[in-house]
Scaffold this motif. Structure first.
Motif, PDB file in Angstrom:
ATOM      1  N   LEU A  11       1.401  -1.104   0.429  1.00 35.03           N
ATOM      2  CA  LEU A  11      -0.715  -0.193  -0.003  1.00 35.03           C
ATOM      3  C   LEU A  11       0.817   1.443   0.128  1.00 35.03           C
ATOM      4  O   LEU A  11       0.740   2.033  -1.080  1.00 35.03           O
ATOM      5  CB  LEU A  11      -0.771   0.209   1.218  1.00 35.03           C
ATOM      6  CG  LEU A  11      -1.932   0.903   1.192  1.00 35.03           C
ATOM      7  CD1 LEU A  11      -2.873   1.282   0.269  1.00 35.03           C
ATOM      8  CD2 LEU A  11      -2.179   1.001   2.268  1.00 35.03           C
ATOM      9  N   LYS A  12       1.926   1.030   0.811  1.00 35.85           N
ATOM     10  CA  LYS A  12       2.846   2.925   0.445  1.00 35.85           C
ATOM     11  C   LYS A  12       3.771   2.502  -0.647  1.00 35.85           C
ATOM     12  O   LYS A  12       3.856   3.580  -1.041  1.00 35.85           O
ATOM     13  CB  LYS A  12       3.791   2.219   1.845  1.00 35.85           C
ATOM     14  CG  LYS A  12       3.407   1.976   3.251  1.00 35.85           C
ATOM     15  CD  LYS A  12       2.487   3.621   3.555  1.00 35.85           C
ATOM     16  CE  LYS A  12       2.272   3.439   5.049  1.00 35.85           C
ATOM     17  NZ  LYS A  12       1.175   4.282   5.108  1.00 35.85           N
ATOM     18  N   MET A  13       4.094   1.529  -1.245  1.00 32.72           N
ATOM     19  CA  MET A  13       4.495   1.653  -2.640  1.00 32.72           C
ATOM     20  C   MET A  13       3.302   2.576  -3.742  1.00 32.72           C
ATOM     21  O   MET A  13       4.574   2.765  -4.242  1.00 32.72           O
ATOM     22  CB  MET A  13       4.904   0.254  -2.344  1.00 32.72           C
ATOM     23  CG  MET A  13       6.286  -0.364  -1.539  1.00 32.72           C
ATOM     24  SD  MET A  13       7.915   1.391  -2.124  1.00 32.72           S
ATOM     25  CE  MET A  13       8.546   1.228  -3.790  1.00 32.72           C
ATOM     26  N   ALA A  14       2.822   1.757  -3.531  1.00 31.16           N
ATOM     27  CA  ALA A  14       1.715   2.132  -4.324  1.00 31.16           C
ATOM     28  C   ALA A  14       1.889   3.721  -4.553  1.00 31.16           C
ATOM     29  O   ALA A  14       1.602   4.495  -5.417  1.00 31.16           O
ATOM     30  CB  ALA A  14       0.247   1.307  -4.538  1.00 31.16           C
ATOM     31  N   GLU A  15       1.294   4.574  -3.050  1.00 33.43           N
ATOM     32  CA  GLU A  15       1.653   5.739  -2.914  1.00 33.43           C
ATOM     33  C   GLU A  15       2.985   6.503  -4.066  1.00 33.43           C
ATOM     34  O   GLU A  15       3.094   7.348  -4.249  1.00 33.43           O
ATOM     35  CB  GLU A  15       1.702   5.812  -1.380  1.00 33.43           C
ATOM     36  CG  GLU A  15       1.585   7.937  -1.534  1.00 33.43           C
ATOM     37  CD  GLU A  15       1.753   8.543   0.336  1.00 33.43           C
ATOM     38  OE1 GLU A  15       1.488   9.766   0.165  1.00 33.43           O
ATOM     39  OE2 GLU A  15       1.486   7.186   0.945  1.00 33.43           O
ATOM     40  N   SER A  16       4.526   5.636  -3.388  1.00 34.07           N
ATOM     41  CA  SER A  16       5.878   5.762  -3.617  1.00 34.07           C
ATOM     42  C   SER A  16       5.486   5.789  -5.417  1.00 34.07           C
ATOM     43  O   SER A  16       6.186   6.538  -5.912  1.00 34.07           O
ATOM     44  CB  SER A  16       6.782   5.156  -2.989  1.00 34.07           C
ATOM     45  OG  SER A  16       6.670   5.139  -1.786  1.00 34.07           O
ATOM     46  N   CYS A  17       4.738   4.913  -5.926  1.00 38.24           N
ATOM     47  CA  CYS A  17       4.798   4.353  -7.377  1.00 38.24           C
ATOM     48  C   CYS A  17       4.080   5.257  -8.152  1.00 38.24           C
ATOM     49  O   CYS A  17       4.608   6.448  -9.575  1.00 38.24           O
ATOM     50  CB  CYS A  17       4.478   3.151  -8.261  1.00 38.24           C
ATOM     51  SG  CYS A  17       5.286   1.426  -7.043  1.00 38.24           S
ATOM     52  N   ALA A  18       2.863   6.168  -7.085  1.00 43.81           N
ATOM     53  CA  ALA A  18       2.378   7.279  -8.100  1.00 43.81           C
ATOM     54  C   ALA A  18       3.298   8.371  -8.176  1.00 43.81           C
ATOM     55  O   ALA A  18       2.810   9.466  -9.283  1.00 43.81           O
ATOM     56  CB  ALA A  18       1.103   7.605  -6.938  1.00 43.81           C
ATOM     57  N   ILE A  19       3.880   8.412  -6.776  1.00 41.03           N
ATOM     58  CA  ILE A  19       5.005   9.687  -6.780  1.00 41.03           C
ATOM     59  C   ILE A  19       6.247   9.841  -7.940  1.00 41.03           C
ATOM     60  O   ILE A  19       5.868  10.777  -8.128  1.00 41.03           O
ATOM     61  CB  ILE A  19       4.490   9.709  -5.200  1.00 41.03           C
ATOM     62  CG1 ILE A  19       4.382  10.524  -4.955  1.00 41.03           C
ATOM     63  CG2 ILE A  19       6.353  10.729  -5.232  1.00 41.03           C
ATOM     64  CD1 ILE A  19       4.698  10.549  -3.131  1.00 41.03           C
TER      65      ILE A  19
END
Length: 124
Positions: free
Chosen positions: A89-97
């Motif tokens: 879940l945290k990496m989903a945000e990172s990938c979007a950024i």
């Protein structure tokens, strides 16, 4: 394994662009204009930030996915499953950024189609 997953979660939360967990952070700089109002005759500041490449983000997502595969199912360790899902879940945000910083809208506008493909494959 749980302590490592907790560190990954904390790093992705605190450094969503990958400044802390990326091997390529020093090679991926982005320039941001600080657009706050400045007194006359004073120029706006330009902020330089570094972050992860999409390939590094893909590697992290892939590793988390393989962790979930190996610990998944009804016989898997529940706490490892939960922390792996939180990390994803945290990496989903990172990938979007990371992708928005790279100007990712489609493969034509992306700097490297191989990096885009690596990120796509990691999330499958």
């Amino acid at each position: 394994a749980i302590a490592t997953l907790q560190i990954v979660c904390a790093c992705a939360e605190a450094f969503p662009r990958g400044e802390c967990w990326s091997s390529s952070a020093r090679r991926n700089w982005s320039t941001v204009l600080d657009e706050r109002h400045y007194p006359g005759g004073t120029s706006a500041r330009i902020l330089e930030r570094h972050g992860s490449s999409p390939s590094d983000a893909a590697a992290m997502v892939y590793l988390l996915g393989t962790t979930l595969e190996s610990c998944g199912g009804s016989g898997g360790e529940e706490s490892v499953q939960i922390w792996t899902l939180v990390a994803l879940l945290k990496m989903a945000e990172s990938c979007a950024i990371i992708c928005s910083r790279e100007g990712l809208t489609d493969s034509a506008s992306f700097g490297s189609s191989s990096q885009l493909e690596a990120l796509r494959l990691a999330w499958q």
